[in-house]
Design an enzyme around this catalytic site. Structure first.
Site, PDB file in Angstrom:
ATOM      1  N   ASN A  15       0.868  -1.184   0.000  1.00  0.00           N
ATOM      2  CA  ASN A  15       0.000   0.000   0.000  1.00  0.00           C
ATOM      3  C   ASN A  15       0.901   1.229   0.000  1.00  0.00           C
ATOM      4  O   ASN A  15       1.483   1.570   1.026  1.00  0.00           O
ATOM      5  CB  ASN A  15      -0.891  -0.021   1.253  1.00  0.00           C
ATOM      6  CG  ASN A  15      -1.715   1.248   1.390  1.00  0.00           C
ATOM      7  OD1 ASN A  15      -1.821   2.036   0.447  1.00  0.00           O
ATOM      8  ND2 ASN A  15      -2.301   1.453   2.562  1.00  0.00           N
ATOM      9  N   TRP A  16       1.000   1.851  -1.160  1.00  0.00           N
ATOM     10  CA  TRP A  16       1.927   2.982  -1.285  1.00  0.00           C
ATOM     11  C   TRP A  16       1.312   4.286  -0.765  1.00  0.00           C
ATOM     12  O   TRP A  16       1.958   5.320  -0.798  1.00  0.00           O
ATOM     13  CB  TRP A  16       2.375   3.133  -2.749  1.00  0.00           C
ATOM     14  CG  TRP A  16       3.210   1.980  -3.229  1.00  0.00           C
ATOM     15  CD1 TRP A  16       3.598   0.874  -2.508  1.00  0.00           C
ATOM     16  CD2 TRP A  16       3.763   1.799  -4.542  1.00  0.00           C
ATOM     17  NE1 TRP A  16       4.359   0.042  -3.291  1.00  0.00           N
ATOM     18  CE2 TRP A  16       4.472   0.568  -4.530  1.00  0.00           C
ATOM     19  CE3 TRP A  16       3.727   2.547  -5.720  1.00  0.00           C
ATOM     20  CZ2 TRP A  16       5.145   0.086  -5.668  1.00  0.00           C
ATOM     21  CZ3 TRP A  16       4.398   2.076  -6.851  1.00  0.00           C
ATOM     22  CH2 TRP A  16       5.094   0.860  -6.818  1.00  0.00           C
ATOM     23  N   LYS A  17       0.083   4.236  -0.327  1.00  0.00           N
ATOM     24  CA  LYS A  17      -0.604   5.412   0.230  1.00  0.00           C
ATOM     25  C   LYS A  17      -0.425   6.617  -0.704  1.00  0.00           C
ATOM     26  O   LYS A  17      -0.403   6.447  -1.910  1.00  0.00           O
ATOM     27  CB  LYS A  17      -0.097   5.689   1.648  1.00  0.00           C
ATOM     28  CG  LYS A  17      -0.102   4.440   2.529  1.00  0.00           C
ATOM     29  CD  LYS A  17       0.066   4.745   3.973  1.00  0.00           C
ATOM     30  CE  LYS A  17       0.213   3.436   4.741  1.00  0.00           C
ATOM     31  NZ  LYS A  17       0.024   3.574   6.156  1.00  0.00           N
ATOM     32  N   HIS A 102      -9.602   0.795   4.676  1.00  0.00           N
ATOM     33  CA  HIS A 102      -8.332   1.021   5.382  1.00  0.00           C
ATOM     34  C   HIS A 102      -8.574   1.963   6.564  1.00  0.00           C
ATOM     35  O   HIS A 102      -9.404   2.879   6.477  1.00  0.00           O
ATOM     36  CB  HIS A 102      -7.301   1.621   4.429  1.00  0.00           C
ATOM     37  CG  HIS A 102      -5.920   1.621   4.999  1.00  0.00           C
ATOM     38  ND1 HIS A 102      -5.485   2.574   5.889  1.00  0.00           N
ATOM     39  CD2 HIS A 102      -4.893   0.759   4.829  1.00  0.00           C
ATOM     40  CE1 HIS A 102      -4.239   2.296   6.240  1.00  0.00           C
ATOM     41  NE2 HIS A 102      -3.849   1.208   5.607  1.00  0.00           N
ATOM     42  N   GLU A 104      -6.979   4.359   7.659  1.00  0.00           N
ATOM     43  CA  GLU A 104      -6.769   5.784   7.383  1.00  0.00           C
ATOM     44  C   GLU A 104      -7.996   6.404   6.713  1.00  0.00           C
ATOM     45  O   GLU A 104      -8.187   7.619   6.768  1.00  0.00           O
ATOM     46  CB  GLU A 104      -5.498   5.966   6.527  1.00  0.00           C
ATOM     47  CG  GLU A 104      -4.248   5.762   7.375  1.00  0.00           C
ATOM     48  CD  GLU A 104      -3.022   5.291   6.620  1.00  0.00           C
ATOM     49  OE1 GLU A 104      -3.001   5.391   5.379  1.00  0.00           O
ATOM     50  OE2 GLU A 104      -2.084   4.816   7.283  1.00  0.00           O
ATOM     51  N   GLU A 174      -5.582  -5.298  10.495  1.00  0.00           N
ATOM     52  CA  GLU A 174      -4.646  -4.188  10.653  1.00  0.00           C
ATOM     53  C   GLU A 174      -4.940  -3.452  11.958  1.00  0.00           C
ATOM     54  O   GLU A 174      -5.749  -2.513  11.978  1.00  0.00           O
ATOM     55  CB  GLU A 174      -4.777  -3.220   9.477  1.00  0.00           C
ATOM     56  CG  GLU A 174      -4.388  -3.823   8.147  1.00  0.00           C
ATOM     57  CD  GLU A 174      -3.664  -2.807   7.265  1.00  0.00           C
ATOM     58  OE1 GLU A 174      -2.552  -3.080   6.863  1.00  0.00           O
ATOM     59  OE2 GLU A 174      -4.234  -1.730   7.029  1.00  0.00           O
ATOM     60  N   GLY A 180       2.174   2.116  10.678  1.00  0.00           N
ATOM     61  CA  GLY A 180       3.104   3.236  10.549  1.00  0.00           C
ATOM     62  C   GLY A 180       3.785   3.634  11.843  1.00  0.00           C
ATOM     63  O   GLY A 180       4.378   4.713  11.929  1.00  0.00           O
ATOM     64  N   SER A 220       3.242  -2.294  10.340  1.00  0.00           N
ATOM     65  CA  SER A 220       4.687  -2.268  10.590  1.00  0.00           C
ATOM     66  C   SER A 220       5.392  -3.574  10.227  1.00  0.00           C
ATOM     67  O   SER A 220       6.377  -3.956  10.872  1.00  0.00           O
ATOM     68  CB  SER A 220       4.971  -1.874  12.051  1.00  0.00           C
ATOM     69  OG  SER A 220       4.541  -0.542  12.286  1.00  0.00           O
ATOM     70  N   GLY A 241       2.766  -1.203   4.289  1.00  0.00           N
ATOM     71  CA  GLY A 241       2.815   0.222   3.946  1.00  0.00           C
ATOM     72  C   GLY A 241       4.247   0.670   3.730  1.00  0.00           C
ATOM     73  O   GLY A 241       4.821   0.479   2.656  1.00  0.00           O
ATOM     74  N   GLY A 242       4.849   1.236   4.771  1.00  0.00           N
ATOM     75  CA  GLY A 242       6.175   1.863   4.649  1.00  0.00           C
ATOM     76  C   GLY A 242       7.218   0.993   3.974  1.00  0.00           C
ATOM     77  O   GLY A 242       7.958   1.468   3.093  1.00  0.00           O
TER      78      GLY A 242
HETATM   79  C1  PEP Z   1      -0.875   0.007   5.872  1.00  0.00           C
HETATM   80  O1  PEP Z   1      -0.853   1.145   5.447  1.00  0.00           O
HETATM   81  O2  PEP Z   1      -1.792  -0.742   5.581  1.00  0.00           O
HETATM   82  C2  PEP Z   1       0.230  -0.431   6.730  1.00  0.00           C
HETATM   83  C3  PEP Z   1       0.160  -1.625   7.257  1.00  0.00           C
HETATM   84  O3  PEP Z   1       1.253   0.454   6.922  1.00  0.00           O
HETATM   85  P1  PEP Z   1       2.674   0.146   7.627  1.00  0.00           P
HETATM   86  O4  PEP Z   1       3.187  -1.161   7.043  1.00  0.00           O
HETATM   87  O5  PEP Z   1       3.539   1.290   7.274  1.00  0.00           O
HETATM   88  O6  PEP Z   1       2.426   0.010   9.086  1.00  0.00           O
END
Ligand code: PEP
Length: 264
Positions: A15-17, A102, A104, A174, A180, A220, A241-242
């Site tokens: 997920n590149w957000k 999600h 967010e 999640e 994050g 994470s 994500g990251g």
């Molecule tokens: C996400 O955005 O779904 C996510 C899991 O982010 P991160 O891996 O950065 O925690």
């Protein structure tokens, strides 16, 4: 309606957000295609760039085993919804997956359970595989309300769907406190949550559905902790994500998932 998985899937989705312009995103996608090379990963791998980069990333992935995914969709197929994008449009761009619900969007953009349910159904209608995100915030975990939240969100999303429809989806557990933050859930926390989700899915949709539904962990995940999570039989992959914004780390996570499939 999308095709159901032939067996319980293993999937790693990035997920590149709201990161990367179209040229930057295409370059990252090309790096990943190079890293995959001639290998046939034993897991599905999807990249979910921002909307403006979908076309360029789709082009970069052409002929590779990597899938294209989007981060959101509107429940309608078309209409007067300024700024929105439909599943029909995403499918026409070559998307296979779409992230739905999600945290967010739930917590930052006011999406409620009902809207998430509408989006899930829209994704199925438009031929996309929804990655349905559920998870508790820190205060809910600390108040021992994790199970209650997971049951509510899953029930709301899946109520009224039959088993075939549910099998054409993927769930992502999640925990919001892990997204994050660098604070990954323990394997035990992930396993327990996934077991709650499976029990709920079987109750809401029909016995036997959950055993064939992919449930990802997200929050994470990185190259150092992925293998331990994937080693648990409850964890079918990850939403990342990251660590998906850098080709080497994402590829190491995908490779860990592929190895877990071989080991399993
Ligand atoms: C996400 O955005 O779904 C996510 C899991 O982010 P991160 O891996 O950065 O925690």
């Amino acid at each position: 309606m999308t095709r159901p998985w032939p067996r319980r899937p293993r999937l790693v989705a990035g997920n590149w957000k709201m990161h990367k312009t179209a040229p930057e995103a295409a370059a990252l996608a090309r790096e990943l295609v190079m890293l995959v090379g001639g290998a046939r990963p034993r897991c599905e791998i999807a990249l979910c760039p921002p909307f403006p980069a979908l076309s360029a990333v789709g082009e970069a992935l052409r002929g590779s085993p990597l899938h294209l995914g989007a981060q959101n969709l509107h429940p309608a197929t078309h209409g007067a919804f300024t700024g929105e994008v439909s599943g029909l449009m995403l499918a026409a761009l070559g998307c296979r997956f779409v992230i739905v619900g999600h945290s967010e969007r739930r917590h930052g953009m006011g999406e409620n359970d009902e809207l998430v349910a509408q989006k899930l159904r829209a994704a199925l209608r438009d031929g996309l595989t929804p990655i349905v995100c559920v998870g508790e915030i820190l205060a809910e975990r600390e108040a021992d309300r994790t199970a209650e939240v997971l049951v509510r969100q899953t029930q709301a999303a899946y109520a009224g769907l039959d088993s075939a429809a549910a099998l054409a989806t993927v769930i992502a557990y999640e925990p919001v406190w892990a997204i994050g933050t660098g604070r990954v859930a323990t394997v035990e926390q992930a396993r327990e949550a996934h077991q709650i989700l499976r029990a709920t899915l079987d109750r809401v949709v029909g016995q036997g559905t959950a055993a064939r539904t992919g449930i990802l962990y997200g929050g994470s995940v990185n190259a150092a902790n992925a293998a331990a999570l994937f080693a648990d039989e409850e964890v079918d992959g990850a939403l990342v994500g990251g660590a998906s914004l850098e080709s080497a780390s994402f590829w190491r996570i995908a490779s860990a998932a592929s190895s877990a499939t071989e080991a399993g």
